[in-house]
Scaffold this active site. Structure first.
Site, PDB file in Angstrom:
ATOM      1  N   TYR A 131       0.861  -1.177   0.000  1.00  0.00           N
ATOM      2  CA  TYR A 131       0.000   0.000   0.000  1.00  0.00           C
ATOM      3  C   TYR A 131       0.893   1.220   0.000  1.00  0.00           C
ATOM      4  O   TYR A 131       2.037   1.161   0.444  1.00  0.00           O
ATOM      5  CB  TYR A 131      -0.829   0.065   1.303  1.00  0.00           C
ATOM      6  CG  TYR A 131      -1.907  -0.947   1.423  1.00  0.00           C
ATOM      7  CD1 TYR A 131      -3.131  -0.749   0.795  1.00  0.00           C
ATOM      8  CD2 TYR A 131      -1.725  -2.088   2.204  1.00  0.00           C
ATOM      9  CE1 TYR A 131      -4.140  -1.694   0.939  1.00  0.00           C
ATOM     10  CE2 TYR A 131      -2.729  -3.022   2.350  1.00  0.00           C
ATOM     11  CZ  TYR A 131      -3.942  -2.823   1.708  1.00  0.00           C
ATOM     12  OH  TYR A 131      -4.927  -3.744   1.842  1.00  0.00           O
ATOM     13  N   THR A 137      -1.572  -2.017  -4.243  1.00  0.00           N
ATOM     14  CA  THR A 137      -3.027  -1.966  -4.053  1.00  0.00           C
ATOM     15  C   THR A 137      -3.496  -0.517  -4.111  1.00  0.00           C
ATOM     16  O   THR A 137      -3.030   0.315  -3.329  1.00  0.00           O
ATOM     17  CB  THR A 137      -3.398  -2.590  -2.703  1.00  0.00           C
ATOM     18  OG1 THR A 137      -2.991  -3.953  -2.719  1.00  0.00           O
ATOM     19  CG2 THR A 137      -4.902  -2.515  -2.472  1.00  0.00           C
ATOM     20  N   HIS A 195     -11.122  -5.967  -4.012  1.00  0.00           N
ATOM     21  CA  HIS A 195     -10.617  -6.190  -2.653  1.00  0.00           C
ATOM     22  C   HIS A 195     -11.480  -7.239  -1.936  1.00  0.00           C
ATOM     23  O   HIS A 195     -11.730  -7.154  -0.729  1.00  0.00           O
ATOM     24  CB  HIS A 195     -10.640  -4.854  -1.886  1.00  0.00           C
ATOM     25  CG  HIS A 195      -9.466  -4.690  -0.943  1.00  0.00           C
ATOM     26  ND1 HIS A 195      -8.458  -3.790  -1.167  1.00  0.00           N
ATOM     27  CD2 HIS A 195      -9.145  -5.301   0.223  1.00  0.00           C
ATOM     28  CE1 HIS A 195      -7.580  -3.837  -0.162  1.00  0.00           C
ATOM     29  NE2 HIS A 195      -7.974  -4.763   0.684  1.00  0.00           N
TER      30      HIS A 195
END
Lengths: 359, 359, 359, 359
Positions: free
Chosen positions: D140, D166, D256
């Site tokens: 992330y 992500t 997700h």
């Protein structure tokens, strides 16, 4: 209306629940059941429910009413009791009760040729009621042509104003629910207007061949009838179109309440297609699954002039006799008035297809 | 037909319930189960139910019957028993009972190459019955080409009239229900017409590669066969089109009853597309989820000449042996006759796609 | 917020469950019920759920916030409490609690003309709160035109900033759930801003004719009003188009929470069609079934400037009074912020229809 | 694999049931839950189930295998374990077990940056395994750019071969199930590769603004990365098109696992649209709801090169540690081989969209 009730019925569905408590399993299987897996029985209901209304605002409702005109006669409410056999199996007062209730509420009556009360007795009871709706007689083709003529003459003489010829049932449907219940007519209930049934020979298809009415036979019956003749059981637009030239006075879009051929199209599916096919040249009626005032509005929006009520009359009759049927009709008329007002429609006769979303 | 029953079965679904009571968990898992999550198993049924009939009125039914013509032979009813393995696991009389019942009811039989009865014994039992339907033999490609030839010769000699080559199962499906039940053939039941199975080597894909039939192999088999050869397991219209030039005598639109590849298209979805692809150049049959006379009418309307019944024969066989299967076939024939009459169709061979709403 | 709870409520649905435990059957039937079979009640919710979001990545969220501008005023959150009658039946603090909670959370309030608290008292409580949202007053056409004028004057004087004229209920819907429950207002709860209701005469359609507002009447009301006038209850795009020239300040796309005409279109269905019809010329609001921050995002994407919350305010009010309503609004604002961030939308005012798959 | 079991698990669903028995409510809420009403969670699964396969016959399967090539490397099976946080909450062996199982079955591993095991330890365990699939690291955007760089360097040094960035979660979703369960990490489980989380300030939208990656930031990361960089969380075709020019090595079509924004489009819906948008210019992967070999075939048919498995790895890990995960992967590979064979597809890389009915 039944002291054991916690609350009085407020809609047709309530009467269904009440009737199921009161009727025995034999009668319930007959009145409630449909053909095969009862897919069409459920579809009929679901199809009206699935239609979506697109109401209008800002419209004046001055002079609004629910009256309709049909076969040259104006009457208060676009509802008729559909022909249902053996009503005395639902309540001792049977067809008499149904007829009185319909007349009292300004609704029409279509008496079944399999009625368990003499047609003359029913007609005499309501013929002269002020404010009643139409009084019609339903018939099937009998194997004996003379018998058909005799029935027509009797109905005419008794005061019936039109004939409703059922054309969708040359054989009985595969009514599995009835067969599982081992259905039999109870003592004292029979089709008193007809001779006792005689067993036919041959295969089921051969038996059907003897009962089916082809277009030539329909034309001949219409031509010979002293009364306007409506066809009941039309689903295919091409058949509706064909009917334009066979001398009939109207069509009832019907699949026999899901009691004959399972998985046919629902009547709410067929109605607008048939309306397109006949283009206003013949009045249309419809039955099958109509339980709510909003269903009536939808039927009118899709081209019907009036609607027929089958099972709901049985439920109300079994629950409370004539007062029950009258109350049911009153509930439906109230729901219809509310629906018309909330749709911004000033009356039954002025509803267009635009009221249905995507219609 | 079973003294402990409250009411006799009135449709195929009743036989399903009765069979589930009679069969042990091992046999039930085998006969009832499908591949994976059994989506295709349910889809097959749901797809026939979802089709809507648009019946006609005013048609004469004079001369109506249910007979069909196929591979140069006319027979009374467009129904065949589909090939099902190990019928003696359902009832001691197994394949013999099924064959007798089919012959008695004018229906056809497709004997599985995994039958638990010698093919010669089955053929001898019914070969000379008057009024029977077709007598066909199903086969898979065996790894040993000589064995395939031997089976064909045996079937031909025994009196089978056509071969049905299954092409949709080069490997077994992922039959989770069977695996959970730990399925095993019971003592005394086996595929008596085949040598004992030998374990193959390599990955599942490599094993499949040995069993798959490519078009060249299909053409070679058809050319060498002394009997007409039908392909069973066709779902893709392009494959149906390809089959036109490979010498086969017909196609069975099938997804193996949902027992091989889960989430394939249903057979009711594939049938009209394949009918369009072959344009009448090859006779079509169909199986998968057919449980009602109305399903048969729909299959005929969408292009099939006849239909095959898989699991229902097992249910009736397990419930009551040969009389059970005969009764089931009679129920279906009656439903078919009723449906034809109510659709206004004078016979199996004269049903068009217009009978299906939106078809 | 209720010591007997295992966990605090985390969304609007939790408040629904809690409220059902706390309210008696009479009040629950009134607040929870809808018209007829409650199909529209369920549809409203299902229609928001059925819309699919197509979020974006790679967008900067710098300066993102949820504020909106409406009728010349910017406020923090695009939420208003919808007009709901008799809130003191849900909680002793009734409309006062709702108003305080809305002001505290930067949300708007539309006070029902059937409020159980004097409109002046509600307005005085929150009029001067910093950071509050809009303060509007809802009204129906009264049979007495003078009474309508008097209500408008009172609302104006008290500090309400706009009027919301409900045009979709010239008669009450067929509220079967209320009728079954035998609903009655409890002692001490009444529509204190209105004179006692008088029974009208004539049929339901005639009564409706007296209450319906035609376009001329709407124009006259808008012209005479000292406050901006919004129309509530618009579903048909043609009516929205017609409203462009009648002097109103905005439209509320609404089907009265499914409480009037059952089986109308859902508001999520109507909103984008109405947005297309008015092309940005009038601000749009919407209510009916909005329970989630994602629903708010969808409403904004389909053309609404803000949304109204009906039943959820009752649930939270019944559960925990003003703190409950404030908590509910905070939960929804958090959900809205999360949804905007995850959709890649930097703010309420910058959401396009492309956010809806197929939209 | 668990002495108390009646039968060993035969598919991913069986592992789900077993895991639910073994995990405590806290861990189950975390792993099983999704955002909001979990509509997307269910949709993901339903969308794969709803696709219908149209298998082919007559195709040779000579040389068939399941291997794929991706980022210049060929590996046996088109499956990867998706990044899942805190695997040690599912089983003491956590990420180590998952990595070993994946390597043993020739599948890939994407290690979560929220792994509960040091990334160096995981990589060291499997880096040199022969026949393993890809070894990737997920990350992330961290608020601290230096930390992001440090993580990338560590992953590169440890032997990871690609980075999976992500981009669909600048804020956490509204995970109502977790909030109701009062979820907390158990003692001894934490994101050991990251510094302890610090509470951000401002509104949720402002916090999101700090974590979101705009296209410029993505391009900068890709340019600076010593490893190929894939974007995970792409749903909109326009974003996929935009990604073509930002230097990334592939896209993971993902929502997700339904854990961020409820009611997004399902990944099965998005995949073919994204495949059309990128036209083969970037390799695509997909996750969300894949539970069956047929799902893998469908994903490949719609344009994916390989698929990621999220929750199923947790179920198998919780049930039986590394052997459980290896067994699950083997079951899926077997299902994939069966499905390829029954579809008439000779390999993973040769599946076209024509395999999907209507595709």
């Amino acid at each position: 209306m039944g002291g054991q009730l916690n609350t009085p019925p407020v809609n047709a569905g309530d009467y269904q629940a009440l009737a199921q408590e009161r009727l025995d399993a034999n009668a319930w299987a007959y009145f409630a059941g449909g053909a095969g897996d009862e897919i069409t029985l459920r579809d009929n209901r679901a199809a009206w429910e699935a239609l979506r209304l697109l109401p209008r605002i800002g419209t004046s409702l001055a002079g609004a009413d629910t009256s309709v005109e049909l076969l040259g006669r104006r009457w208060p409410t676009p509802l008729l009791l559909a022909p249902v056999a053996y009503l005395r199996m639902a309540h001792p007062d049977g067809e008499r009760a149904a007829a009185l209730a319909a007349a009292a509420q300004g609704c029409g009556l279509v008496l079944s040729s399999q009625a368990s009360t003499r047609l003359e007795d029913v007609a005499a009871l309501v013929r002269d009621e002020a404010g009643r709706g139409p009084l019609w007689f339903q018939l099937y083709r009998q194997r004996d042509a003379g018998l058909t003529r005799e029935l027509i003459t009797r109905a005419h003489t008794a005061g019936f104003e039109a004939l409703v010829l059922t054309v969708d049932a040359p054989v009985s449907g595969a009514r599995d629910r009835e067969r599982r219940a081992g259905f039999r007519l109870p003592p004292g209930v029979s089709a008193v207007n007809l001779p006792p049934p005689s067993a036919g020979g041959g295969t089921l298809l051969q038996q059907a061949a003897e009962h089916v009415l082809d277009w030539a036979a329909i034309e001949a019956l219409a031509a010979a009838s002293p009364l306007p003749l409506l066809l009941k059981g039309v689903l295919h637009p091409d058949d509706a179109r064909r009917a334009l030239s066979c001398g009939v006075a109207g069509l009832v879009v019907s699949n026999h309440g899901g009691r004959t051929l399972d998985t046919t199209v629902s009547t709410a599916w067929a109605l607008p297609r048939i309306a397109d096919a006949v283009g206003g040249a013949l009045p249309l009626l419809v039955d099958g699954g109509i339980r709510r005032g909003t269903d009536v509005v939808k039927a009118l929006a899709l081209g019907a002039t009036a609607v027929l009520l089958g099972r709901p009359q049985v439920w109300a009759l079994a629950t409370a006799g004539a007062p029950g049927v009258a109350h049911l009709l009153r509930l439906l008329r109230d729901e219809l008035e509310i629906a018309l007002a909330l749709c911004g429609c000033p009356g039954s006769a002025r509803i267009g297809r635009g009221l249905i979303a995507g219609g």
